[in-house]
Design an enzyme around this catalytic site. Structure first.
Site, PDB file in Angstrom:
ATOM      1  N   GLY A  25      59.064 -43.365  59.055  1.00  0.00           N
ATOM      2  CA  GLY A  25      59.008 -42.692  57.480  1.00  0.00           C
ATOM      3  C   GLY A  25      58.089 -43.294  56.807  1.00  0.00           C
ATOM      4  O   GLY A  25      58.175 -43.458  55.555  1.00  0.00           O
ATOM      5  N   GLY A  28      56.497 -41.691  53.486  1.00  0.00           N
ATOM      6  CA  GLY A  28      56.719 -41.376  52.061  1.00  0.00           C
ATOM      7  C   GLY A  28      56.388 -42.148  50.860  1.00  0.00           C
ATOM      8  O   GLY A  28      55.781 -42.934  50.956  1.00  0.00           O
ATOM      9  N   GLN A  29      57.171 -41.903  49.691  1.00  0.00           N
ATOM     10  CA  GLN A  29      56.926 -42.718  48.604  1.00  0.00           C
ATOM     11  C   GLN A  29      57.136 -44.231  48.447  1.00  0.00           C
ATOM     12  O   GLN A  29      56.409 -44.859  48.196  1.00  0.00           O
ATOM     13  CB  GLN A  29      57.880 -42.264  47.675  1.00  0.00           C
ATOM     14  CG  GLN A  29      57.856 -42.843  46.041  1.00  0.00           C
ATOM     15  CD  GLN A  29      58.882 -42.793  45.126  1.00  0.00           C
ATOM     16  OE1 GLN A  29      59.956 -42.665  45.602  1.00  0.00           O
ATOM     17  NE2 GLN A  29      58.638 -43.130  43.962  1.00  0.00           N
ATOM     18  N   LEU A  30      58.154 -44.609  49.347  1.00  0.00           N
ATOM     19  CA  LEU A  30      58.579 -46.144  49.482  1.00  0.00           C
ATOM     20  C   LEU A  30      57.637 -46.606  50.832  1.00  0.00           C
ATOM     21  O   LEU A  30      57.092 -47.671  50.635  1.00  0.00           O
ATOM     22  CB  LEU A  30      59.916 -46.302  49.727  1.00  0.00           C
ATOM     23  CG  LEU A  30      60.426 -47.734  50.018  1.00  0.00           C
ATOM     24  CD1 LEU A  30      60.109 -48.786  49.049  1.00  0.00           C
ATOM     25  CD2 LEU A  30      61.667 -48.048  50.553  1.00  0.00           C
ATOM     26  N   ASP A  51      55.218 -41.532  61.407  1.00  0.00           N
ATOM     27  CA  ASP A  51      56.284 -40.674  60.586  1.00  0.00           C
ATOM     28  C   ASP A  51      55.755 -39.288  61.224  1.00  0.00           C
ATOM     29  O   ASP A  51      55.113 -39.131  62.355  1.00  0.00           O
ATOM     30  CB  ASP A  51      55.401 -40.404  59.151  1.00  0.00           C
ATOM     31  CG  ASP A  51      56.485 -39.848  58.124  1.00  0.00           C
ATOM     32  OD1 ASP A  51      57.099 -38.957  58.367  1.00  0.00           O
ATOM     33  OD2 ASP A  51      56.575 -40.639  57.062  1.00  0.00           O
ATOM     34  N   ASP A  69      59.011 -38.121  65.058  1.00  0.00           N
ATOM     35  CA  ASP A  69      59.942 -37.676  64.642  1.00  0.00           C
ATOM     36  C   ASP A  69      61.426 -38.468  65.145  1.00  0.00           C
ATOM     37  O   ASP A  69      61.574 -38.432  66.330  1.00  0.00           O
ATOM     38  CB  ASP A  69      60.180 -36.103  65.106  1.00  0.00           C
ATOM     39  CG  ASP A  69      61.262 -35.602  64.753  1.00  0.00           C
ATOM     40  OD1 ASP A  69      62.232 -35.950  64.109  1.00  0.00           O
ATOM     41  OD2 ASP A  69      61.325 -34.142  65.200  1.00  0.00           O
ATOM     42  N   ILE A  70      62.043 -38.758  64.142  1.00  0.00           N
ATOM     43  CA  ILE A  70      63.145 -39.957  64.527  1.00  0.00           C
ATOM     44  C   ILE A  70      64.121 -39.257  65.564  1.00  0.00           C
ATOM     45  O   ILE A  70      65.019 -39.885  65.976  1.00  0.00           O
ATOM     46  CB  ILE A  70      63.486 -40.835  63.284  1.00  0.00           C
ATOM     47  CG1 ILE A  70      64.453 -41.673  63.673  1.00  0.00           C
ATOM     48  CG2 ILE A  70      64.164 -39.641  62.327  1.00  0.00           C
ATOM     49  CD1 ILE A  70      63.982 -42.884  64.594  1.00  0.00           C
ATOM     50  N   TYR A 160      73.608 -35.856  51.058  1.00  0.00           N
ATOM     51  CA  TYR A 160      72.641 -37.025  51.202  1.00  0.00           C
ATOM     52  C   TYR A 160      73.545 -38.268  51.053  1.00  0.00           C
ATOM     53  O   TYR A 160      73.726 -39.294  51.825  1.00  0.00           O
ATOM     54  CB  TYR A 160      71.441 -36.825  50.170  1.00  0.00           C
ATOM     55  CG  TYR A 160      70.654 -38.233  49.951  1.00  0.00           C
ATOM     56  CD1 TYR A 160      69.686 -38.573  50.793  1.00  0.00           C
ATOM     57  CD2 TYR A 160      70.715 -38.954  48.828  1.00  0.00           C
ATOM     58  CE1 TYR A 160      69.165 -39.718  50.631  1.00  0.00           C
ATOM     59  CE2 TYR A 160      69.988 -40.039  48.205  1.00  0.00           C
ATOM     60  CZ  TYR A 160      69.040 -40.310  49.423  1.00  0.00           C
ATOM     61  OH  TYR A 160      68.343 -41.672  49.261  1.00  0.00           O
ATOM     62  N   LYS A 164      74.635 -41.405  53.451  1.00  0.00           N
ATOM     63  CA  LYS A 164      74.343 -42.986  52.937  1.00  0.00           C
ATOM     64  C   LYS A 164      75.522 -43.827  53.007  1.00  0.00           C
ATOM     65  O   LYS A 164      75.615 -44.554  53.790  1.00  0.00           O
ATOM     66  CB  LYS A 164      73.789 -42.746  51.647  1.00  0.00           C
ATOM     67  CG  LYS A 164      72.222 -42.336  51.458  1.00  0.00           C
ATOM     68  CD  LYS A 164      71.227 -43.219  52.471  1.00  0.00           C
ATOM     69  CE  LYS A 164      69.769 -42.583  52.253  1.00  0.00           C
ATOM     70  NZ  LYS A 164      69.109 -43.380  53.372  1.00  0.00           N
TER      71      LYS A 164
HETATM   72  N1  SER Z   1      66.077 -41.257  44.520  1.00  0.00           N
HETATM   73  C1  SER Z   1      67.064 -40.674  45.153  1.00  0.00           C
HETATM   74  C2  SER Z   1      67.439 -39.108  45.056  1.00  0.00           C
HETATM   75  O1  SER Z   1      67.130 -38.937  43.898  1.00  0.00           O
HETATM   76  C3  SER Z   1      68.255 -41.347  45.169  1.00  0.00           C
HETATM   77  O2  SER Z   1      68.565 -42.431  46.242  1.00  0.00           O
HETATM   78  O3  SER Z   1      67.721 -38.544  45.872  1.00  0.00           O
END
Ligand code: SER
Length: 337
Positions: A25, A28-30, A51, A69-70, A160, A164
């Site tokens: 991944g 992505g942003q991070l 990714d 693709d994971i 989500y 988590k």
């Molecule tokens: N930044 C994330 C979200 O808004 C929170 O983990 O989904």
């Protein structure tokens, strides 16, 4: 910034510099910023980025990149056999808002992806350490919203958040049962200028800076007073790298650590931007993401991260705002551009 020299675990960090790292991944942003930071520590050829699709960001034009693709477990195993990474950062997931639009796929991606990696770490004898992020979304409406403790009610309302919370418990399970060295942080909203976020409820706090410098107006999908925990990207990178370089005995929580930098609502970030751009303004029109935000904590107690491995953020709202605006301006964001 030199992460090795500033790492509180500098000696271990130096020893680990010989290792190979896989980022899943990575686009992505991070992932984009983490890949760049890891390549600074380990060297370009020792950090394999992967990714579902390659981004054209400069960081991916040098050093190895694999399309992964994971959900494709054999491909993951092939990459692990080929590069033999001892550390894996697994960041591929659908975030909160997107996941609500396709809940079945989100559950599959977020959970099966994690299992594929944890199983590979357990069974193949290659990966020694797994980083996997959790989120403030793992909390829910019965959580204490102010100074949310490490342990307390966790009743996430989004797919989500459920993924988590389940993932945290599985990460701990693989650690306890099979000795997979899993490490995790519950990220608040992440704010950075180098790469765009996608599909999160906290993402307005990135878009608002772009809007401030381009149109001069932000139309916010949350209402004023919606206080959420946030973290500036340099702090998020520091926390992520520090927990991964900490000696195993210091990582006492194997579900996921509470982590915080600052907390604010949309009207407060607007005011912080107005100190630099007085004509800037925000309007508010809450949508389905308001209910998600309302179910999350406002202020996080991250004292366990501070005690166990020395976490301390460097940025507050004003310092982050000055830095975001400077950097976006430097990158060419201008009114009417
Ligand atoms: N930044 C994330 C979200 O808004 C929170 O983990 O989904």
């Amino acid at each position: 910034m030199n992460f090795v020299n500033s790492c509180p675990f500098v000696n271990l960090c130096r020893e680990m510099q010989k290792e190979t790292v896989l980022v899943i991944g990575a686009c992505g942003q991070l992932g984009t910023e983490l890949t760049e930071a890891l390549r600074g520590i380990y060297g370009e050829n020792h950090v394999v980025a992967s990714d579902v699709k390659k981004s054209d960001n400069d960081v991916f034009q040098t050093g190895p990149f694999e399309v992964l693709d994971i959900l494709d477990k054999p491909k993951l195993q092939e990459i692990l056999e080929q590069y033999k990474p001892t550390q894996v950062y697994h960041l591929a997931a659908l975030l909160s808002a997107t996941a609500e639009k396709m809940p079945e796929f989100a559950w599959k991606l977020n959970m099966d992806g994690l299992f594929h990696l944890l199983d590979a770490a357990r069974d193949m004898g290659i990966v020694k350490k797994v980083y996997w992020p959790s989120s403030i979304a793992a909390f829910g409406p019965n959580t204490t919203r102010i100074n949310t403790p490490q342990y307390g009610a966790m009743d996430p309302t989004t797919v989500y958040g459920i993924s988590k919370l389940a993932g945290e418990l599985y990460a701990q399970y693989y650690f306890n049962r099979w000795g997979v060295d899993t490490r995790s942080l519950r990220y608040p909203g992440l704010i950075g200028y180098k790469s765009a976020p996608g599909g999160g409820t906290t993402d307005y706090a990135v878009a608002i800076y772009h809007d401030a410098l381009t149109t001069g107006k932000h139309h916010c999908f949350l209402k004023p007073g919606t206080v959420l925990p946030m973290l500036y990207m340099p702090d998020a990178l520091k926390a992520t790298l520090d927990i991964m370089h900490a000696p195993a005995e210091k990582v006492k929580i194997r579900t996921s650590y509470n982590l915080a930098g600052m907390s604010f609502g949309p009207e407060e970030i607007t005011a912080a931007i107005q100190k630099h751009i007085p004509s800037f303004s925000s309007t508010y029109e809450p949508d389905y993401r308001q209910a998600i935000a309302d179910s999350w904590p406002a202020v996080i107690d991250d004292s366990r991260a501070r005690e166990d491995w020395g976490w301390k953020p460097d940025y507050d709202l004003d310092r982050m705002t000055a830095d975001m605006l400077d950097n976006l301006r430097r990158m060419g964001f201008r009114i009417d551009s």
